[in-house]
Write a protein that holds these residues in place. Structure first.
Motif, PDB file in Angstrom:
ATOM      1  N   TYR A 199       0.843  -1.193   0.000  1.00 52.23           N
ATOM      2  CA  TYR A 199       0.000   0.000   0.000  1.00 52.23           C
ATOM      3  C   TYR A 199       0.885   1.253   0.000  1.00 52.23           C
ATOM      4  O   TYR A 199       0.837   2.086   0.913  1.00 52.23           O
ATOM      5  CB  TYR A 199      -0.928  -0.018   1.215  1.00 52.23           C
ATOM      6  CG  TYR A 199      -1.968  -1.113   1.168  1.00 52.23           C
ATOM      7  CD1 TYR A 199      -2.774  -1.274   0.043  1.00 52.23           C
ATOM      8  CD2 TYR A 199      -2.140  -1.989   2.236  1.00 52.23           C
ATOM      9  CE1 TYR A 199      -3.739  -2.278  -0.001  1.00 52.23           C
ATOM     10  CE2 TYR A 199      -3.097  -2.991   2.202  1.00 52.23           C
ATOM     11  CZ  TYR A 199      -3.893  -3.129   1.070  1.00 52.23           C
ATOM     12  OH  TYR A 199      -4.850  -4.133   1.018  1.00 52.23           O
ATOM     13  N   ASP A 229      -0.209  -3.951  -4.821  1.00 52.31           N
ATOM     14  CA  ASP A 229      -1.386  -3.106  -5.033  1.00 52.31           C
ATOM     15  C   ASP A 229      -1.143  -2.171  -6.221  1.00 52.31           C
ATOM     16  O   ASP A 229      -1.090  -0.945  -6.062  1.00 52.31           O
ATOM     17  CB  ASP A 229      -1.666  -2.303  -3.757  1.00 52.31           C
ATOM     18  CG  ASP A 229      -2.939  -1.485  -3.852  1.00 52.31           C
ATOM     19  OD1 ASP A 229      -3.894  -1.952  -4.481  1.00 52.31           O
ATOM     20  OD2 ASP A 229      -2.957  -0.359  -3.313  1.00 52.31           O
ATOM     21  N   THR A 265      -4.667  -8.792  -2.255  1.00 54.63           N
ATOM     22  CA  THR A 265      -5.045  -7.390  -2.071  1.00 54.63           C
ATOM     23  C   THR A 265      -6.194  -7.093  -3.029  1.00 54.63           C
ATOM     24  O   THR A 265      -6.049  -7.267  -4.239  1.00 54.63           O
ATOM     25  CB  THR A 265      -3.861  -6.461  -2.373  1.00 54.63           C
ATOM     26  OG1 THR A 265      -2.813  -6.727  -1.433  1.00 54.63           O
ATOM     27  CG2 THR A 265      -4.262  -5.008  -2.282  1.00 54.63           C
ATOM     28  N   LEU A 266      -7.318  -6.650  -2.505  1.00 59.75           N
ATOM     29  CA  LEU A 266      -8.478  -6.355  -3.347  1.00 59.75           C
ATOM     30  C   LEU A 266      -8.370  -4.938  -3.905  1.00 59.75           C
ATOM     31  O   LEU A 266      -8.183  -3.977  -3.158  1.00 59.75           O
ATOM     32  CB  LEU A 266      -9.770  -6.491  -2.539  1.00 59.75           C
ATOM     33  CG  LEU A 266     -10.031  -7.864  -1.890  1.00 59.75           C
ATOM     34  CD1 LEU A 266     -11.370  -7.854  -1.161  1.00 59.75           C
ATOM     35  CD2 LEU A 266      -9.982  -8.977  -2.921  1.00 59.75           C
ATOM     36  N   SER A 267      -8.478  -4.825  -5.213  1.00 54.91           N
ATOM     37  CA  SER A 267      -8.433  -3.516  -5.875  1.00 54.91           C
ATOM     38  C   SER A 267      -9.528  -3.465  -6.924  1.00 54.91           C
ATOM     39  O   SER A 267      -9.788  -4.462  -7.610  1.00 54.91           O
ATOM     40  CB  SER A 267      -7.056  -3.304  -6.546  1.00 54.91           C
ATOM     41  OG  SER A 267      -6.015  -3.356  -5.596  1.00 54.91           O
ATOM     42  N   VAL A 289      -7.887  -5.065   2.195  1.00 46.36           N
ATOM     43  CA  VAL A 289      -8.255  -3.833   1.500  1.00 46.36           C
ATOM     44  C   VAL A 289      -7.595  -2.663   2.227  1.00 46.36           C
ATOM     45  O   VAL A 289      -7.225  -2.768   3.403  1.00 46.36           O
ATOM     46  CB  VAL A 289      -9.783  -3.605   1.454  1.00 46.36           C
ATOM     47  CG1 VAL A 289     -10.475  -4.677   0.636  1.00 46.36           C
ATOM     48  CG2 VAL A 289     -10.362  -3.535   2.870  1.00 46.36           C
ATOM     49  N   THR A 291      -8.134   1.427   3.254  1.00 44.95           N
ATOM     50  CA  THR A 291      -9.122   2.504   3.348  1.00 44.95           C
ATOM     51  C   THR A 291      -8.466   3.880   3.237  1.00 44.95           C
ATOM     52  O   THR A 291      -9.116   4.900   3.470  1.00 44.95           O
ATOM     53  CB  THR A 291      -9.886   2.415   4.683  1.00 44.95           C
ATOM     54  OG1 THR A 291      -8.945   2.472   5.770  1.00 44.95           O
ATOM     55  CG2 THR A 291     -10.684   1.126   4.773  1.00 44.95           C
ATOM     56  N   PHE A 304     -15.889   2.680  -2.796  1.00 41.43           N
ATOM     57  CA  PHE A 304     -15.291   1.686  -1.895  1.00 41.43           C
ATOM     58  C   PHE A 304     -16.350   0.693  -1.429  1.00 41.43           C
ATOM     59  O   PHE A 304     -16.138  -0.520  -1.482  1.00 41.43           O
ATOM     60  CB  PHE A 304     -14.656   2.381  -0.690  1.00 41.43           C
ATOM     61  CG  PHE A 304     -14.137   1.438   0.346  1.00 41.43           C
ATOM     62  CD1 PHE A 304     -12.900   0.828   0.212  1.00 41.43           C
ATOM     63  CD2 PHE A 304     -14.902   1.143   1.478  1.00 41.43           C
ATOM     64  CE1 PHE A 304     -12.426  -0.055   1.181  1.00 41.43           C
ATOM     65  CE2 PHE A 304     -14.439   0.267   2.446  1.00 41.43           C
ATOM     66  CZ  PHE A 304     -13.196  -0.337   2.293  1.00 41.43           C
ATOM     67  N   LEU A 308     -16.340  -3.317  -2.348  1.00 46.30           N
ATOM     68  CA  LEU A 308     -16.180  -4.266  -1.254  1.00 46.30           C
ATOM     69  C   LEU A 308     -17.401  -5.179  -1.146  1.00 46.30           C
ATOM     70  O   LEU A 308     -17.260  -6.378  -0.878  1.00 46.30           O
ATOM     71  CB  LEU A 308     -15.957  -3.516   0.056  1.00 46.30           C
ATOM     72  CG  LEU A 308     -15.629  -4.378   1.282  1.00 46.30           C
ATOM     73  CD1 LEU A 308     -14.416  -5.264   1.015  1.00 46.30           C
ATOM     74  CD2 LEU A 308     -15.380  -3.494   2.500  1.00 46.30           C
TER      75      LEU A 308
END
Length: 350
Positions: A199, A229, A265-267, A289, A291, A304, A308
């Motif tokens: 990140y 990421d 890693t969720l993108s 994730v 924030t 977001f 999600l």
């Protein structure tokens, strides 16, 4: 180094060594003669103080064949009689250790169209054959460069998912207590219960993609690794967004191949990216994730929440590691918050 001077000697003054063990065939003498005619006498004959030939019997025979009156010579009168005998043998022996690299030889011969190299017993290939061989070599080299540049040797067509063939990541149940940015990887030793996150700005970890072999072993020393990421900015071309998701998955799969605990890693970006950005992540494991920046405006938060929500529906994670501040959201699974160390330090200093 001896002070070597070249002198032109009458050829009838030269004395062949009567016990010379090196045999020069008629073909080799004619080849040397052709070389002298084409390029001149470029390599002097070596003599001892009595004008006996130490090295250059072939050039001497070729000079007689050409009818030369004078030939360039050098004296090795600083050598002992034993050294003269040794040098005479060594000078002829070393050439036996050499060989030709045929592909390079053909390429060199192709670039000499105006000199008849067959006069020197070279088998000159047809130009078309040489061009074909050169093209083959260049294509093979370019293919290797392409495979390396895009890490194609790490892609497994049997372990991918979705239309865009995203590499598959198996579920990982590991949950870290702490995370350290990739930019500290090379100057920090592995810490218990700690993983590596990406990140951070893309330029700080692009090198993982361009040279993964340099970093994968280092990453594998940590308890877990979050997949890179790579950014999915709204104004990026869709092809670039697909490419960045693919790269993240492939690095993750390479790490899983090494037995590393890999947390996806969720993108995502706009709704259209939902068609591919979660592909390859098998359900039931830990995901992560960030924030950071989500609270900057309503649009960012809405994006977001939408992404999600879609990710949870499709991946059904057992745990979500949230890097950054808490965001109001009803999580259907376990949630672990890990604060942004840089932001926290900045707040404390203020």
């Amino acid at each position: 180094m001896p002070n070597v001077q070249v002198v032109n000697k009458n050829i009838n003054e030269l004395i062949p060594y009567e016990n010379n063990p090196r045999i020069h065939t008629k073909q080799s003498i004619e080849g040397i003669a052709n070389s002298i005619k084409e390029f001149g006498f470029r390599k002097p004959i070596m003599l001892d103080k009595n004008n006996v030939i130490i090295a250059g019997h072939g050039r001497y025979e070729a000079s007689l064949l050409l009818g030369l009156d004078k030939v360039p010579c050098i004296y090795a009168d600083d050598l002992t009689p034993e050294q003269v005998k040794a040098f005479r043998l060594v000078d002829n022996k070393v050439s036996e250790f050499s060989s030709w690299e045929n592909e390079k030889l053909d390429m060199e011969l192709k670039d000499i169209p105006n000199i008849d190299m067959t006069a020197f017993d070279f088998d000159v290939p047809e130009i078309d054959d040489v061009a074909e061989e050169i093209d083959k070599v260049l294509k093979e080299n370019e293919r290797v460069r392409t495979i390396t540049a895009y890490n194609l040797d790490g892609f497994d067509v049997n372990r991918c998912a979705g239309f865009y063939q995203m590499p598959i990541l198996k579920p990982c149940k590991y949950i870290p207590k702490h995370l350290i940015g990739f930019n500290y990887l090379l100057n920090k030793k592995p810490v218990k219960d700690t993983g590596i996150h990406f990140y951070i700005d893309d330029y700080q970890f692009e090198r993982v993609w361009t040279n993964p072999l340099q970093y994968l072993d280092k990453l594998a020393e940590w308890d877990c690794v979050l997949t890179p990421d790579f950014s999915l900015y709204l104004d990026m071309p869709m092809a670039m967004k697909i490419w960045n998701v693919y790269r993240s998955r492939l690095i993750g799969q390479l790490l899983q191949n090494m037995g590393v605990n890999v947390i996806p890693t969720l993108s995502w970006a706009e709704k259209e990216t939902f068609n591919f950005c979660f592909d390859g992540i098998e359900p039931g494991g830990t995901v992560s994730v960030s924030t950071i920046g989500v609270k900057r405006n309503k649009e960012a938060k809405a994006l977001f929440v939408a992404g999600l929500t879609e990710a949870i529906k499709r991946i059904q994670p057992s745990c979500i590691v949230v890097y950054g501040c808490e965001i109001e959201f009803e999580y259907p699974c376990k949630v672990v918050y890990i604060s942004n160390a840089v932001t926290d330090k900045f707040k404390k200093e203020k």
